[in-house]
Design an enzyme around this catalytic site. Structure first.
Site, mmCIF file in Angstrom:
data_model
loop_
_atom_site.group_PDB
_atom_site.id
_atom_site.type_symbol
_atom_site.label_atom_id
_atom_site.label_comp_id
_atom_site.label_asym_id
_atom_site.label_seq_id
_atom_site.Cartn_x
_atom_site.Cartn_y
_atom_site.Cartn_z
ATOM 1 C CD GLU A 20 32.024 28.707 78.854
ATOM 2 O OE1 GLU A 20 31.798 27.845 79.667
ATOM 3 O OE2 GLU A 20 33.021 28.816 78.068
ATOM 4 C CD1 TRP A 59 38.296 37.724 84.219
ATOM 5 C CD2 TRP A 59 36.331 38.612 84.517
ATOM 6 N NE1 TRP A 59 38.463 38.791 84.872
ATOM 7 C CE2 TRP A 59 37.363 39.493 85.292
ATOM 8 C CE3 TRP A 59 35.036 38.896 84.724
ATOM 9 C CZ2 TRP A 59 37.027 40.534 85.789
ATOM 10 C CZ3 TRP A 59 34.761 40.161 85.475
ATOM 11 C CH2 TRP A 59 35.590 40.954 86.025
ATOM 12 C CG HIS A 85 33.431 31.708 82.858
ATOM 13 N ND1 HIS A 85 34.164 30.954 82.016
ATOM 14 C CD2 HIS A 85 32.516 31.434 82.822
ATOM 15 C CE1 HIS A 85 33.421 30.145 81.602
ATOM 16 N NE2 HIS A 85 32.207 30.247 82.010
ATOM 17 N NE ARG A 115 46.156 28.966 86.542
ATOM 18 C CZ ARG A 115 47.028 28.168 86.156
ATOM 19 N NH1 ARG A 115 48.065 27.357 86.810
ATOM 20 N NH2 ARG A 115 47.044 27.773 84.867
ATOM 21 C CG ASP A 185 43.443 18.051 88.124
ATOM 22 O OD1 ASP A 185 44.014 19.044 88.496
ATOM 23 O OD2 ASP A 185 42.664 17.918 87.241
#
Length: 344
Positions: A20, A59, A85, A115, A185
């Protein structure tokens, strides 16, 4: 190709790994921005050449054009399967749809639906109208549903999983979520998968037992998609502090002591970070997990050093993925070399 097609399948198959990167801040004139973009793409290419199953890029809401452009270059020029992302906080539907159309046109077929985080110092309840983007998705679940409704089955969709529960579920002053918060969660994560997510990539952790418990708890509630562990090799004290505080990651006492003892010596700290990440990955693989996802912080050497230690890279040449861990019968598998081409 969808990432899920590269990592799903036989538990006795080869170990796969991925990297990543965060979208770099591109500043200056057009020439300077182009040089920085080229340097970033070259770095991704060098690392991907070792046999990465995929690479993903974060992102950057305030410079979305850079994220879109770099994701497209990773897919087209580097030739690595790229996962972009996409966060929905503050994103109206037209911007989300534009982003999806743009990366689809570039050949990108994978998205990590998130989110996103509120600005520092704010809470969900305190978000402004602009930040909540009326009419846009309010959470990752909404975003997954929107992608599937508008784009059908084109995209492979990943979602985030939190071995210690989402930071919002961890009370201030505590290192752990309440039992109720943790279970809720898990149920929310299950809803994201049921809405169309193909796989889960976890938040960073430093206690492998917590991750393994999380995997077991996911299976207990009916989540059966692949769960990819997110590994952060500690490289600098500043990044360690920032990431663990932001993510509210529980740090074992022995790890904390080792980091504090080396915080004034960056080389010693980085060496310890590689050693710790190697030990963590060995334990993960020995428990039958077939994937490793590295949070590189845009650094080349730490993740590659861990992979060399694991025998998953041949020094100075292309990667040779190998089998490691337990087979379906629970017996430890022998290391087995696989052909580099087509083995992922």
């Amino acid at each position: 190709m969808k990432v899920i097609h590269k990592i799903a399948g036989d538990h006795d198959g080869p170990v796969v790994f991925s990297f990543e990167y965060f979208t770099p801040k591109l500043s200056g004139n057009a020439e300077a921005r182009a040089r920085a973009s080229d340097a970033f793409v070259a770095k991704v290419a060098r690392m991907a050449s070792h046999g990465a199953a995929f690479c993903d890029i974060t992102w950057r809401p305030r410079d979305a054009d850079s994220t879109l452009a770099l994701a497209g270059r990773m897919q087209r020029e580097v030739g690595v399967e790229t996962m972009m992302h996409l966060t929905c906080l503050g994103m109206p539907l037209d911007r989300i749809d534009h982003a999806l159309s743009a990366v689809r046109a570039a050949g990108v077929q994978n998205v990590l639906a998130l989110r996103g985080d509120p600005p520092l110092g704010t809470t969900d309840a305190a978000l402004s109208a602009d930040e909540t983007a009326p009419g846009g998705p309010a959470c990752a679940l909404d975003l997954v549903e929107h992608i599937r409704s508008k784009q059908g089955d084109y995209f492979g969709i990943a979602v985030a999983g939190y071995p210690e529960a989402h930071p919002d579920k961890i009370p201030e002053g505590s290192e752990v979520a309440t039992v109720e918060g943790y279970e809720s969660d898990l149920e929310y994560l299950k809803k994201k998968v049921e809405a169309g997510a193909d796989l889960i990539v976890t938040q960073l952790f430093f206690d492998v037992d917590i991750f393994l418990k999380f995997v077991g708890d996911c299976r207990r509630v009916g989540i059966d998609c692949p769960i990819v562990p997110g590994i952060l090799p500690i490289a600098t004290y500043r990044n360690f502090q920032r990431m663990t505080e932001t993510c509210k990651t529980k740090v074992p006492a022995e790890v904390r002591a080792a980091v504090e003892a080396r915080k004034g010596d960056e080389a010693a700290l980085a060496a310890y970070g590689v050693e710790l990440a190697t030990e963590m990955c060995r334990k993960i693989l020995e428990n039958g997990i077939r994937e490793l996802h590295f949070y590189t912080m845009n650094r080349e050497e730490p993740a590659l050093a861990v992979l060399r230690n694991l025998g998953l890279l041949t020094v100075g040449s292309k990667a040779v993925p190998k089998s490691l861990g337990k087979n379906q019968n629970g017996k430890k598998a022998e290391l087995e070399k696989k052909p580099a081409n087509g083995s992922l």
